[in-house]
Design an enzyme around this catalytic site. Structure first.
Site, PDB file in Angstrom:
ATOM      1  N   ARG A 151      -4.300  10.198   3.389  1.00  0.00           N
ATOM      2  CA  ARG A 151      -3.229  11.203   3.462  1.00  0.00           C
ATOM      3  C   ARG A 151      -2.459  11.343   2.153  1.00  0.00           C
ATOM      4  NH1 ARG A 151      -1.262  13.314   7.975  1.00  0.00           N
ATOM      5  NH2 ARG A 151       0.916  13.227   7.392  1.00  0.00           N
TER       6      ARG A 151
ATOM      7  N   VAL B 289       7.423   6.429  17.027  1.00  0.00           N
ATOM      8  CA  VAL B 289       7.159   7.116  15.759  1.00  0.00           C
ATOM      9  C   VAL B 289       5.904   7.992  15.855  1.00  0.00           C
ATOM     10  CG1 VAL B 289       6.732   6.826  13.278  1.00  0.00           C
ATOM     11  CG2 VAL B 289       8.311   5.289  14.473  1.00  0.00           C
TER      12      VAL B 289
ATOM     13  N   LYS C 197       0.841  -1.214   0.000  1.00  0.00           N
ATOM     14  CA  LYS C 197       0.000   0.000   0.000  1.00  0.00           C
ATOM     15  C   LYS C 197       0.865   1.249   0.000  1.00  0.00           C
ATOM     16  CE  LYS C 197      -1.826   1.540   4.148  1.00  0.00           C
ATOM     17  NZ  LYS C 197      -1.368   2.912   4.361  1.00  0.00           N
ATOM     18  N   ASN C 198       1.927   1.223   0.816  1.00  0.00           N
ATOM     19  CA  ASN C 198       2.709   2.437   1.008  1.00  0.00           C
ATOM     20  C   ASN C 198       3.724   2.695  -0.104  1.00  0.00           C
ATOM     21  OD1 ASN C 198       1.142   2.827   3.213  1.00  0.00           O
ATOM     22  ND2 ASN C 198       2.689   2.254   4.722  1.00  0.00           N
TER      23      ASN C 198
ATOM     24  N   ARG D 156      -8.782  -0.391   3.835  1.00  0.00           N
ATOM     25  CA  ARG D 156      -7.824   0.626   3.378  1.00  0.00           C
ATOM     26  C   ARG D 156      -6.484  -0.019   3.038  1.00  0.00           C
ATOM     27  NH1 ARG D 156      -6.180   4.727   7.116  1.00  0.00           N
ATOM     28  NH2 ARG D 156      -4.861   5.087   5.321  1.00  0.00           N
TER      29      ARG D 156
ATOM     30  N   ASP E  52       4.154   0.044  12.177  1.00  0.00           N
ATOM     31  CA  ASP E  52       2.955  -0.693  11.724  1.00  0.00           C
ATOM     32  C   ASP E  52       2.983  -2.171  12.105  1.00  0.00           C
ATOM     33  OD1 ASP E  52       1.619   1.410   9.903  1.00  0.00           O
ATOM     34  OD2 ASP E  52       3.706   1.436   9.335  1.00  0.00           O
TER      35      ASP E  52
HETATM   36  N1  EPU Z   1       5.690  14.261  10.957  1.00  0.00           N
HETATM   37  C1  EPU Z   1       5.704  15.598  11.290  1.00  0.00           C
HETATM   38  N2  EPU Z   1       5.526  16.508  10.282  1.00  0.00           N
HETATM   39  C2  EPU Z   1       5.330  16.144   8.993  1.00  0.00           C
HETATM   40  C3  EPU Z   1       5.313  14.763   8.642  1.00  0.00           C
HETATM   41  C4  EPU Z   1       5.496  13.838   9.680  1.00  0.00           C
HETATM   42  O1  EPU Z   1       5.878  15.961  12.450  1.00  0.00           O
HETATM   43  O2  EPU Z   1       5.179  17.026   8.119  1.00  0.00           O
HETATM   44  C5  EPU Z   1       5.843  13.261  12.039  1.00  0.00           C
HETATM   45  C6  EPU Z   1       4.557  12.429  12.231  1.00  0.00           C
HETATM   46  O3  EPU Z   1       3.628  13.116  13.017  1.00  0.00           O
HETATM   47  C7  EPU Z   1       5.085  11.165  12.858  1.00  0.00           C
HETATM   48  C8  EPU Z   1       6.462  11.003  12.192  1.00  0.00           C
HETATM   49  O4  EPU Z   1       6.806  12.289  11.669  1.00  0.00           O
HETATM   50  O5  EPU Z   1       5.254  11.345  14.239  1.00  0.00           O
HETATM   51  C9  EPU Z   1       6.520   9.960  11.090  1.00  0.00           C
HETATM   52  O6  EPU Z   1       5.573  10.252  10.091  1.00  0.00           O
HETATM   53  P1  EPU Z   1       5.830   9.894   8.546  1.00  0.00           P
HETATM   54  O7  EPU Z   1       5.738  11.141   7.758  1.00  0.00           O
HETATM   55  O8  EPU Z   1       7.063   9.078   8.444  1.00  0.00           O
HETATM   56  O9  EPU Z   1       4.587   8.979   8.247  1.00  0.00           O
HETATM   57  P2  EPU Z   1       3.608   9.036   6.984  1.00  0.00           P
HETATM   58  O10 EPU Z   1       4.358   9.270   5.744  1.00  0.00           O
HETATM   59  O11 EPU Z   1       2.448   9.914   7.296  1.00  0.00           O
HETATM   60  C10 EPU Z   1       3.844   6.510   6.381  1.00  0.00           C
HETATM   61  C11 EPU Z   1       2.893   5.362   6.238  1.00  0.00           C
HETATM   62  C12 EPU Z   1       2.433   4.909   7.597  1.00  0.00           C
HETATM   63  C13 EPU Z   1       3.651   4.493   8.406  1.00  0.00           C
HETATM   64  C14 EPU Z   1       4.647   5.652   8.488  1.00  0.00           C
HETATM   65  C15 EPU Z   1       5.932   5.278   9.187  1.00  0.00           C
HETATM   66  C16 EPU Z   1       1.855   5.824   4.143  1.00  0.00           C
HETATM   67  C17 EPU Z   1       0.627   6.194   3.414  1.00  0.00           C
HETATM   68  N3  EPU Z   1       1.757   5.785   5.450  1.00  0.00           N
HETATM   69  O12 EPU Z   1       3.096   7.543   7.000  1.00  0.00           O
HETATM   70  O13 EPU Z   1       1.621   3.779   7.382  1.00  0.00           O
HETATM   71  O14 EPU Z   1       3.254   4.140   9.706  1.00  0.00           O
HETATM   72  O15 EPU Z   1       4.971   6.108   7.153  1.00  0.00           O
HETATM   73  O16 EPU Z   1       6.581   4.245   8.512  1.00  0.00           O
HETATM   74  O17 EPU Z   1       2.891   5.530   3.546  1.00  0.00           O
HETATM   75  C18 EPU Z   1      -0.188   2.361   7.706  1.00  0.00           C
HETATM   76  O18 EPU Z   1       0.156   1.807   6.655  1.00  0.00           O
HETATM   77  O19 EPU Z   1      -1.072   1.918   8.474  1.00  0.00           O
HETATM   78  C19 EPU Z   1       0.462   3.598   8.077  1.00  0.00           C
HETATM   79  C20 EPU Z   1      -0.005   4.422   9.032  1.00  0.00           C
END
Ligand code: EPU
Length: 454
Positions: free
Chosen positions: A113, A348, A39-40, A434, A326
């Protein structure tokens, strides 16, 4: 199978989220499941197709509602998306990209997102972008400040509106020096998707290096991008004026694989996860080994089983190559069956143990420390937002009436209900679509005893 089923026609908003399962637990899950593309990665590679001047083909696309949301958003921007013959293959034709009507984009508000990643590609293609309010799982604040700061460095002008964000690039997008405060997966992807066609070179420091990001880099290279990475999370992107389409088979979904592994261990069953690969799961497999759970790595997948008494472990979630956040929710269900004390430090996200309340209701012994637990040597630097869960086992679980809170927590509820003696009612299971393709069919094939009751 359809890649644009019932979930997609709702724009991902409802997606059958009201569905209720009656699960009769206490049966070992046995058999084979196949995992397709992650998915990611898949959702990001679909966005990358917007950057090409010619069509792309993405293979091993799972039938999940996050894919349907991205597909629908691409379609309202003029991208033609259709099944491409082989099972799970999508053709994405961006040759007629156009601005979408505000109402069409707005229909996707709160659904996922991923839309934030449309910023760079739409700015390159159309000179402007409107991004609706974001959704995703409620597992913390999940801000987008890193994304917006990076986009501004490329030269984007960001305007926040009540219903979303409007972006423009009056002087074009230019390569930038960006240092992320944290190796965010999404912000790294934002930079990659914007830098590849920006004028000049971008240096990204403190980048995320998850396998899905490496696969996105591979997709972008196939399109004509020039991206290199150096030690210590440094990525260099030399902008090019034009990109073409790609043909790519997505990396497998290691989160889904870890979920099935945990289901096998929690229910004392045996599941062969076809398509799972060792390299991307090394850290997960190390933790399984410490618990005493069994696994067998084969050429075409990995077999998981409990394989005897389980032992408690200490786990710290982290960015790659650490233990993925995850993975912790499904693993915690398995740890309720382990002898002694387990500790899971979540570093995280700031709110990812809410799902344990339902497990406690089912008889698990879990204490959550909302401000973390100051004990023992640590590998991952302590973060101010972290929490810890202490799981003491083994405990027998009993059926309960529970409501799924989010994607990974929700899947864990299903595993817990399958592990528990007696009948459980699990509500709101649509959210699980999802990220888990065909999951009710997979559960049936593994011998789970359940009915869809609402
Ligand atoms: N963060 C910030 N500011 C930002 C972006 C992130 O403070 O602008 C913080 C977040 O609040 C969090 C940390 O940085 O505390 C990590 O967030 P990250 O941006 O790495 O996560 P993401 O890109 O929103 C993706 C996956 C998640 C997975 C995380 C970590 C997707 C669509 N989602 O989220 O997957 O947990 O990376 O590996 O790729 C899931 O699949 O269930 C899922 C939540």
């Amino acid at each position: 199978m359809t890649l644009l089923g019932e979930t997609a026609t709702t724009g991902g908003r409802k997606g059958g989220e009201g569905e209720v399962l009656a699960i009769r637990g206490g049966r070992a899950l046995r058999g084979t499941v196949e995992v397709l593309g992650a998915k990611n990665l898949v959702t990001k590679a679909m966005v990358a197709a917007l950057l090409g001047e010619s069509p792309s083909v993405l293979r091993d696309v799972p039938d999940i509602s996050d894919v349907a949301v991205v597909r629908s958003l691409l379609e309202v921007h003029g991208v033609r998306v259709e099944e491409a013959g082989e099972r799970g293959a999508l053709l994405l034709d961006p040759r007629d990209v156009e601005s979408a009507h505000m109402e069409e984009i707005d229909a996707h508000a709160g659904a996922s997102r991923i839309p934030i990643l449309f910023c760079g590609p739409l700015l390159h293609r159309l000179g402007q972008a409107f991004i609706p309010d974001l959704g995703g799982c409620r597992i913390g604040d999940r801000p987008i400040d890193f994304h917006l700061d990076a986009l501004r460095k490329f030269g984007a002008v960001v305007e926040k509106l009540p219903s979303g964000i409007r972006l423009s690039a009056p002087r074009g997008l230019h390569g930038a020096n960006i240092h992320l405060p944290y190796p965010s997966v999404g912000a790294t992807e934002q930079v990659l998707l914007t830098a590849v066609r920006a004028e000049g070179t971008t240096e990204l420091r403190n980048a995320a290096i998850e396998p899905e990001i490496m696969d996105l880099i591979a997709v972008l290279q196939k399109m004509g991008a020039i991206i290199s990475y150096e030690p210590n999370r440094v990525v260099l992107i030399e902008g090019v004026p034009r990109l073409e389409g790609y043909d790519h088979r997505a990396i497998f979904d290691r989160n889904e694989a870890a979920s099935w592994a945990s289901a096998a261990i929690a229910t004392d069953g045996e599941i062969f996860v076809a398509g799972a690969q060792q390299q991307e799961m090394l850290t997960f497999l190390n933790v399984l080994r410490k618990t005493g759970a069994g696994f067998e790595i084969r050429e075409d997948g990995i077999l998981f089983r409990r394989g005897g008494d389980l032992r408690g472990v200490t786990v710290e979630t982290d960015v790659h190559p650490g233990f993925m956040t995850d993975w912790q929710q499904p693993l915690i269900v398995a740890l309720t069956q382990a002898q002694g004390r387990s500790v899971v430090h979540e570093t995280v996200y700031e709110n990812r143990f809410g799902f344990t309340q339902a497990l406690v209701q089912m008889g698990a012994d879990i204490t959550v420390y909302p401000h973390g637990l100051q004990e023992g040597p640590r590998r991952v630097p302590r973060r101010s937002l972290e929490q810890a869960a202490v799981i003491t086992g083994p405990t027998s679980l009993r059926g309960a009436d529970i409501t799924v809170p989010d994607l990974r927590g929700g899947y864990s509820h299903v595993i817990a209900a399958l592990t528990a003696e007696g009948e459980s009612t699990v509500r709101n299971i649509g959210i699980i679509r999802r990220g888990y393709a065909d999951f009710l069919d997979k559960l049936s094939a593994l011998g789970a005893d359940f009915d869809v009751v609402g």
